[in-house]
Scaffold this motif. Structure first.
Motif, PDB file in Angstrom:
ATOM      1  N   ARG A 178       0.836  -1.204   0.000  1.00 41.18           N
ATOM      2  CA  ARG A 178       0.000   0.000   0.000  1.00 41.18           C
ATOM      3  C   ARG A 178       0.867   1.249   0.000  1.00 41.18           C
ATOM      4  O   ARG A 178       1.888   1.317   0.682  1.00 41.18           O
ATOM      5  N   LEU A 179       0.443   2.239  -0.775  1.00 34.70           N
ATOM      6  CA  LEU A 179       1.106   3.533  -0.788  1.00 34.70           C
ATOM      7  C   LEU A 179       0.301   4.513   0.056  1.00 34.70           C
ATOM      8  O   LEU A 179      -0.926   4.427   0.126  1.00 34.70           O
ATOM      9  N   ARG A 180       0.996   5.425   0.664  1.00 38.45           N
ATOM     10  CA  ARG A 180       0.348   6.404   1.532  1.00 38.45           C
ATOM     11  C   ARG A 180       0.576   7.812   0.986  1.00 38.45           C
ATOM     12  O   ARG A 180       1.603   8.081   0.360  1.00 38.45           O
ATOM     13  N   LEU A 181      -0.377   8.676   1.253  1.00 38.46           N
ATOM     14  CA  LEU A 181      -0.158  10.087   0.971  1.00 38.46           C
ATOM     15  C   LEU A 181       0.559  10.679   2.176  1.00 38.46           C
ATOM     16  O   LEU A 181       0.022  10.691   3.286  1.00 38.46           O
ATOM     17  N   ARG A 193      -7.057  10.393   8.964  1.00 34.05           N
ATOM     18  CA  ARG A 193      -6.455   9.067   8.831  1.00 34.05           C
ATOM     19  C   ARG A 193      -6.579   8.561   7.410  1.00 34.05           C
ATOM     20  O   ARG A 193      -5.724   7.802   6.937  1.00 34.05           O
ATOM     21  N   ARG A 194      -7.642   8.964   6.722  1.00 32.94           N
ATOM     22  CA  ARG A 194      -7.893   8.513   5.366  1.00 32.94           C
ATOM     23  C   ARG A 194      -8.177   9.718   4.478  1.00 32.94           C
ATOM     24  O   ARG A 194      -8.707  10.736   4.956  1.00 32.94           O
ATOM     25  N   VAL A 195      -7.864   9.557   3.206  1.00 33.65           N
ATOM     26  CA  VAL A 195      -8.051  10.666   2.284  1.00 33.65           C
ATOM     27  C   VAL A 195      -8.263  10.114   0.884  1.00 33.65           C
ATOM     28  O   VAL A 195      -7.741   9.051   0.535  1.00 33.65           O
ATOM     29  N   ALA A 265       2.811  13.239   8.407  1.00 33.67           N
ATOM     30  CA  ALA A 265       1.655  12.390   8.676  1.00 33.67           C
ATOM     31  C   ALA A 265       1.445  11.506   7.457  1.00 33.67           C
ATOM     32  O   ALA A 265       1.589  11.963   6.313  1.00 33.67           O
ATOM     33  N   GLU A 266       1.125  10.233   7.689  1.00 34.60           N
ATOM     34  CA  GLU A 266       0.984   9.264   6.602  1.00 34.60           C
ATOM     35  C   GLU A 266      -0.470   8.804   6.552  1.00 34.60           C
ATOM     36  O   GLU A 266      -0.978   8.199   7.508  1.00 34.60           O
ATOM     37  N   LEU A 267      -1.125   9.108   5.432  1.00 31.82           N
ATOM     38  CA  LEU A 267      -2.556   8.922   5.322  1.00 31.82           C
ATOM     39  C   LEU A 267      -2.889   7.770   4.382  1.00 31.82           C
ATOM     40  O   LEU A 267      -2.283   7.625   3.310  1.00 31.82           O
ATOM     41  N   THR A 268      -3.850   6.959   4.770  1.00 33.09           N
ATOM     42  CA  THR A 268      -4.346   5.893   3.900  1.00 33.09           C
ATOM     43  C   THR A 268      -5.143   6.511   2.760  1.00 33.09           C
ATOM     44  O   THR A 268      -6.022   7.349   2.985  1.00 33.09           O
ATOM     45  N   ARG A 273      -7.490   2.963  -5.468  1.00 28.32           N
ATOM     46  CA  ARG A 273      -6.746   1.996  -4.664  1.00 28.32           C
ATOM     47  C   ARG A 273      -5.252   2.191  -4.920  1.00 28.32           C
ATOM     48  O   ARG A 273      -4.758   1.936  -6.014  1.00 28.32           O
ATOM     49  N   ALA A 274      -4.530   2.644  -3.899  1.00 34.80           N
ATOM     50  CA  ALA A 274      -3.134   3.052  -4.067  1.00 34.80           C
ATOM     51  C   ALA A 274      -2.202   1.940  -3.587  1.00 34.80           C
ATOM     52  O   ALA A 274      -1.895   1.836  -2.399  1.00 34.80           O
TER      53      ALA A 274
END
Length: 308
Positions: A178-181, A193-195, A265-268, A273-274
């Motif tokens: 999974r990649l995070r923003l 937490r999610r974006v 900050a690391e966002l899901t 789907r990243a």
């Protein structure tokens, strides 16, 4: 003389380059019969071989007195080069035999920088439980560079992303990540937490340079989200980008860090789907040495668990 697995080291040159080895033996003994006995060939065969060698070179190498011979000045000059050549053949033969040794051979293995902190060391540690003496030549690079190096003969196999699709390669998907923003910790999205990736459409991005697999994935995901990212900086290493995000230069799509990085900050990412697929690739039809075949089987057995 046929080359067999039990050929002793000192006879490899004789097996691979018989005429030069014959010349060196005659020069060493200064006697055709004694040299023929050492080499295990008829004296007449050895005499004819030396005559043919001189004819091919167009140079007299020996002054003959019956079966006793002495090197001419040209012969002495030639002998020095022949001895160096034979020694190099010996070294080369033993080197490739050592690399192919099932128990202690060598694997040339390439992998992405982002897999070098934990994933690859863990793989090698696990593989060496059953193959403790296998040696690794490790290369870290981006996917396209590793594939070109593999095509040139410099790598046996590589872990890369995206999983390549080329007619001269065999590639197998092993896992996905999974990649995070990643945003600065004082960013307007940092408390989330999610974006959705579209929510970052107005942001500046820091990315890897064109040609890197993660850059292609970033561009494709942004396009799927409906925008083209505005690029503030292009780099060569994911953790450098994470540091630039912490410094406020932009946001980034990155795989999880090996250890938490302060200042970000690391966002899901919920849509699209990243993820990035990670696979192993090798040249189609390229014969494997026993250690390479064993490591390939090991990697394929980790399908779905590569990043555990």
């Amino acid at each position: 003389m046929p080359v067999t697995a039990d050929v002793e080291a000192e006879s490899w040159a004789a097996a691979l380059t018989p005429r030069l080895a014959q010349f060196a033996a005659v020069a060493r003994h200064e006697h055709v019969t004694r040299a023929a006995h050492e080499l295990g060939v008829p004296q007449s065969t050895l005499s004819r071989a030396m005559v043919r060698l001189e004819e091919d070179l167009g140079v007299v190498l020996f002054a003959r007195r019956g079966r006793t011979v002495a090197l001419t000045p040209a012969g002495r000059t030639f002998l020095r080069s022949v001895e160096r050549a034979l020694a190099e053949v010996d070294r080369a033969a033993e080197s490739v035999r050592a690399d192919a040794d099932p128990a202690a051979g060598r694997v040339s293995f390439g992998f992405l920088h982002t897999l070098g902190t934990e994933t690859v060391p863990g793989l090698i540690r696990a593989f060496r439980v059953d193959h403790p003496r296998v040696r690794f030549q490790l290369v870290q690079n981006y996917g396209e560079a590793m594939i070109e190096r593999m095509r040139a003969g410099g790598l046996d196999l590589c872990l890369t992303s995206p999983v390549p699709d080329a007619p001269d390669l065999v590639a197998r998907r092993l896992d996905e990540q999974r990649l995070r923003l990643v945003v600065p910790d004082d960013h307007r999205l940092a408390g989330r937490r999610r974006v959705r990736l579209a929510e970052a459409a107005s942001e500046l991005f820091v990315t890897l340079e064109p040609g890197y697999g993660l850059r292609r994935i970033t561009d494709a995901l942004c396009a799927e989200a409906g925008f083209t990212p505005r690029i503030a900086f292009e780099g060569e290493e994911a953790e450098t980008l994470r540091g630039l995000v912490a410094a406020g230069l932009g946001v980034a799509l990155l795989p999880p860090p090996a250890v938490p990085r302060p200042g970000v900050a690391e966002l899901t990412v919920t849509a699209p789907r990243a993820v990035r697929e990670i696979g192993v690739a090798w040249l189609d039809g390229h014969p494997d040495t026993p250690p390479v075949a064993a490591f390939k089987r090991f990697l394929l057995s980790r399908r779905g668990q590569l990043l555990a």
